[in-house]
Design a protein around this motif. Structure first.
Motif, PDB file in Angstrom:
ATOM      1  N   ILE A   1      40.709  46.188  38.217  1.00  0.00           N
ATOM      2  CA  ILE A   1      39.663  45.677  39.110  1.00  0.00           C
ATOM      3  C   ILE A   1      39.030  44.416  38.529  1.00  0.00           C
ATOM      4  CG2 ILE A   1      37.391  46.178  40.102  1.00  0.00           C
ATOM      5  CD1 ILE A   1      38.284  49.131  40.244  1.00  0.00           C
ATOM      6  N   ALA A   2      38.726  44.461  37.222  1.00  0.00           N
ATOM      7  CA  ALA A   2      38.099  43.307  36.564  1.00  0.00           C
ATOM      8  C   ALA A   2      38.989  42.067  36.648  1.00  0.00           C
ATOM      9  CB  ALA A   2      37.802  43.645  35.108  1.00  0.00           C
ATOM     10  N   MET A   3      40.301  42.255  36.611  1.00  0.00           N
ATOM     11  CA  MET A   3      41.223  41.129  36.685  1.00  0.00           C
ATOM     12  C   MET A   3      41.381  40.622  38.114  1.00  0.00           C
ATOM     13  SD  MET A   3      44.027  42.697  34.021  1.00  0.00           S
ATOM     14  CE  MET A   3      45.318  41.485  34.318  1.00  0.00           C
ATOM     15  N   VAL A   4      41.384  41.540  39.095  1.00  0.00           N
ATOM     16  CA  VAL A   4      41.587  41.151  40.490  1.00  0.00           C
ATOM     17  C   VAL A   4      40.417  40.335  41.024  1.00  0.00           C
ATOM     18  CG1 VAL A   4      41.798  42.023  42.862  1.00  0.00           C
ATOM     19  CG2 VAL A   4      43.159  43.047  41.040  1.00  0.00           C
ATOM     20  N   VAL A   5      39.197  40.691  40.641  1.00  0.00           N
ATOM     21  CA  VAL A   5      38.028  39.994  41.193  1.00  0.00           C
ATOM     22  C   VAL A   5      37.960  38.526  40.769  1.00  0.00           C
ATOM     23  CG1 VAL A   5      36.655  42.103  41.373  1.00  0.00           C
ATOM     24  CG2 VAL A   5      36.521  40.738  39.284  1.00  0.00           C
ATOM     25  N   LYS A   6      38.749  38.134  39.786  1.00  0.00           N
ATOM     26  CA  LYS A   6      38.760  36.743  39.336  1.00  0.00           C
ATOM     27  C   LYS A   6      39.706  35.867  40.164  1.00  0.00           C
ATOM     28  CE  LYS A   6      37.781  38.059  34.528  1.00  0.00           C
ATOM     29  NZ  LYS A   6      38.293  38.068  33.136  1.00  0.00           N
ATOM     30  N   VAL A   7      40.365  36.465  41.159  1.00  0.00           N
ATOM     31  CA  VAL A   7      41.373  35.754  41.941  1.00  0.00           C
ATOM     32  C   VAL A   7      40.791  34.502  42.588  1.00  0.00           C
ATOM     33  CG1 VAL A   7      40.948  37.052  44.078  1.00  0.00           C
ATOM     34  CG2 VAL A   7      43.205  36.061  43.644  1.00  0.00           C
ATOM     35  N   THR A   8      41.595  33.449  42.635  1.00  0.00           N
ATOM     36  CA  THR A   8      41.188  32.212  43.309  1.00  0.00           C
ATOM     37  C   THR A   8      41.705  32.197  44.743  1.00  0.00           C
ATOM     38  OG1 THR A   8      41.212  30.984  41.225  1.00  0.00           O
ATOM     39  CG2 THR A   8      41.279  29.694  43.249  1.00  0.00           C
TER      40      THR A   8
ATOM     41  N   MET B   1      45.840  28.875  38.801  1.00  0.00           N
ATOM     42  CA  MET B   1      47.109  29.554  38.520  1.00  0.00           C
ATOM     43  C   MET B   1      46.900  30.734  37.582  1.00  0.00           C
ATOM     44  SD  MET B   1      49.498  26.158  38.094  1.00  0.00           S
ATOM     45  CE  MET B   1      50.954  27.019  37.484  1.00  0.00           C
ATOM     46  N   ILE B   2      46.079  30.529  36.553  1.00  0.00           N
ATOM     47  CA  ILE B   2      45.806  31.598  35.593  1.00  0.00           C
ATOM     48  C   ILE B   2      45.041  32.734  36.258  1.00  0.00           C
ATOM     49  CG2 ILE B   2      44.532  32.177  33.489  1.00  0.00           C
ATOM     50  CD1 ILE B   2      45.188  29.369  32.464  1.00  0.00           C
ATOM     51  N   ALA B   3      44.076  32.385  37.124  1.00  0.00           N
ATOM     52  CA  ALA B   3      43.293  33.405  37.816  1.00  0.00           C
ATOM     53  C   ALA B   3      44.163  34.221  38.769  1.00  0.00           C
ATOM     54  CB  ALA B   3      42.149  32.746  38.584  1.00  0.00           C
ATOM     55  N   ASP B   4      45.058  33.561  39.490  1.00  0.00           N
ATOM     56  CA  ASP B   4      45.940  34.273  40.426  1.00  0.00           C
ATOM     57  C   ASP B   4      46.942  35.146  39.675  1.00  0.00           C
ATOM     58  OD1 ASP B   4      44.619  33.083  42.520  1.00  0.00           O
ATOM     59  OD2 ASP B   4      46.066  31.448  42.743  1.00  0.00           O
ATOM     60  N   PHE B   5      47.448  34.621  38.561  1.00  0.00           N
ATOM     61  CA  PHE B   5      48.333  35.423  37.712  1.00  0.00           C
ATOM     62  C   PHE B   5      47.600  36.675  37.214  1.00  0.00           C
ATOM     63  CE2 PHE B   5      49.596  36.524  33.364  1.00  0.00           C
ATOM     64  CZ  PHE B   5      50.950  36.762  33.519  1.00  0.00           C
ATOM     65  N   SER B   6      46.363  36.489  36.786  1.00  0.00           N
ATOM     66  CA  SER B   6      45.549  37.604  36.311  1.00  0.00           C
ATOM     67  C   SER B   6      45.337  38.632  37.411  1.00  0.00           C
ATOM     68  CB  SER B   6      44.201  37.077  35.814  1.00  0.00           C
ATOM     69  OG  SER B   6      43.358  38.138  35.420  1.00  0.00           O
ATOM     70  N   ALA B   7      45.117  38.161  38.642  1.00  0.00           N
ATOM     71  CA  ALA B   7      44.889  39.064  39.761  1.00  0.00           C
ATOM     72  C   ALA B   7      46.126  39.920  40.057  1.00  0.00           C
ATOM     73  CB  ALA B   7      44.486  38.278  41.005  1.00  0.00           C
ATOM     74  N   VAL B   8      47.296  39.304  39.997  1.00  0.00           N
ATOM     75  CA  VAL B   8      48.538  40.056  40.207  1.00  0.00           C
ATOM     76  C   VAL B   8      48.701  41.109  39.114  1.00  0.00           C
ATOM     77  CG1 VAL B   8      51.062  39.922  40.303  1.00  0.00           C
ATOM     78  CG2 VAL B   8      49.672  38.167  41.426  1.00  0.00           C
ATOM     79  N   GLY B   9      48.433  40.709  37.861  1.00  0.00           N
ATOM     80  CA  GLY B   9      48.480  41.675  36.765  1.00  0.00           C
ATOM     81  C   GLY B   9      47.475  42.794  36.975  1.00  0.00           C
ATOM     82  N   GLY B  10      46.300  42.452  37.531  1.00  0.00           N
ATOM     83  CA  GLY B  10      45.280  43.456  37.804  1.00  0.00           C
ATOM     84  C   GLY B  10      45.728  44.474  38.833  1.00  0.00           C
ATOM     85  N   LEU B  11      46.414  44.006  39.883  1.00  0.00           N
ATOM     86  CA  LEU B  11      46.930  44.929  40.898  1.00  0.00           C
ATOM     87  C   LEU B  11      47.941  45.904  40.285  1.00  0.00           C
ATOM     88  CD1 LEU B  11      47.389  42.408  43.855  1.00  0.00           C
ATOM     89  CD2 LEU B  11      45.754  44.302  43.758  1.00  0.00           C
ATOM     90  N   ILE B  12      48.780  45.379  39.407  1.00  0.00           N
ATOM     91  CA  ILE B  12      49.777  46.235  38.744  1.00  0.00           C
ATOM     92  C   ILE B  12      49.082  47.217  37.801  1.00  0.00           C
ATOM     93  CG2 ILE B  12      51.758  46.262  37.181  1.00  0.00           C
ATOM     94  CD1 ILE B  12      52.566  43.545  38.343  1.00  0.00           C
TER      95      ILE B  12
END
Length: 239
Positions: A46-53, A189-200
């Motif tokens: 969740i913490a990673m997904v909320v950073k999505v751009t 790009m880093i934020a979107d990558f983080s969001a994908v990792g967060g979903l996983i």
């Protein structure tokens, strides 16, 4: 390079200790701690997904990456390798009396494989150390992995310790490639990558808790295409 060595050593120590102690660890601890680890994984997700751009980028990456994983039967391949490792270990040491079916064993094994090798903490920790020399993030992850490996090795046995190998390879590659990777990326790009990792990571938490069985391994290609899709999204859709 310090972090990848410390993190790998933590998994080996935790995995071996858990496999050796086995049934001597209290039943309550064995049964309840995986739920805590699953909760922690979902929280990190969740913490990673909320950073999505760009949310469409994260969703599209997850969908296309999962389709790629299904088409190349990535999870089946990982299960095959895990099965070979398990049989090799069973010949050397006595396997744990865990009462798990082959399917349950593989589900748990793949879940912690993702947790150890594809978490945002590990990825960004390795890149951060490669760029700045600061290994603190990977050392924090090592503490978490030490206990996670120990608890899961009680049920899964010594093969848990072997997960230090792919984790070390991935973190070392990121460490060495950090100076090349970072200049090619943007904060989006880093934020979107983080969001994908967060979903996983969120899906991993559900699987560790035994709530829903996600095809986690087949979702991993999403991480490889997240940054390119983010870059294309900015180029063609953001003005």
């Amino acid at each position: 390079m310090i972090g990848p060595f410390v993190n790998g050593a933590a998994i080996i120590v935790g995995g071996v200790s858990g496999a050796v102690l086995g049934e001597r660890v209290s039943k309550n601890l064995r049964h309840k701690m995986p739920m805590i680890f699953g909760c922690a994984s979902m929280g990190l997700g969740i913490a990673m997904v909320v950073k999505v751009t760009f949310l469409p980028v994260a969703i599209l990456s997850l969908l296309l990456g999962s389709i790629m994983g299904e088409l190349i039967h990535l999870e089946a391949g990982i299960e095959k390798v895990a099965g070979i490792v398990r049989r090799m270990m069973d010949k050397v040491v006595t396997p744990p009396k865990n009462g798990l079916s082959q399917e349950e064993y593989m589900e748990k094994f793949i879940a912690i494989l993702v947790l150890f090798c594809a978490s945002g903490t590990g990825v960004f920790g390795a890149i951060k150390e490669g760029m700045t020399g600061d290994a603190s993030l990977l050392i924090v992850k090592a503490f978490l992995d030490l206990f996670t490996a120990g608890i899961f090795a009680i049920a899964l046995g010594f093969p848990v310790a072997t997960l230090a190998i792919p984790q070390f390879i991935i973190q070392t590659g990121l460490f060495l490639g950090a100076a090349t990777i970072i200049p090619l990326t943007s904060p989006a790009m880093i934020a979107d990558f983080s969001a994908v990792g967060g979903l996983i990571m969120f899906a991993t938490g559900f699987q560790i808790c035994g709530i829903v069985s996600f095809p986690i391994a087949n979702m991993l290609p999403s991480l490889l295409i997240a940054m390119p899709i983010s870059a294309l999204w900015v180029q063609y859709f953001v003005h």
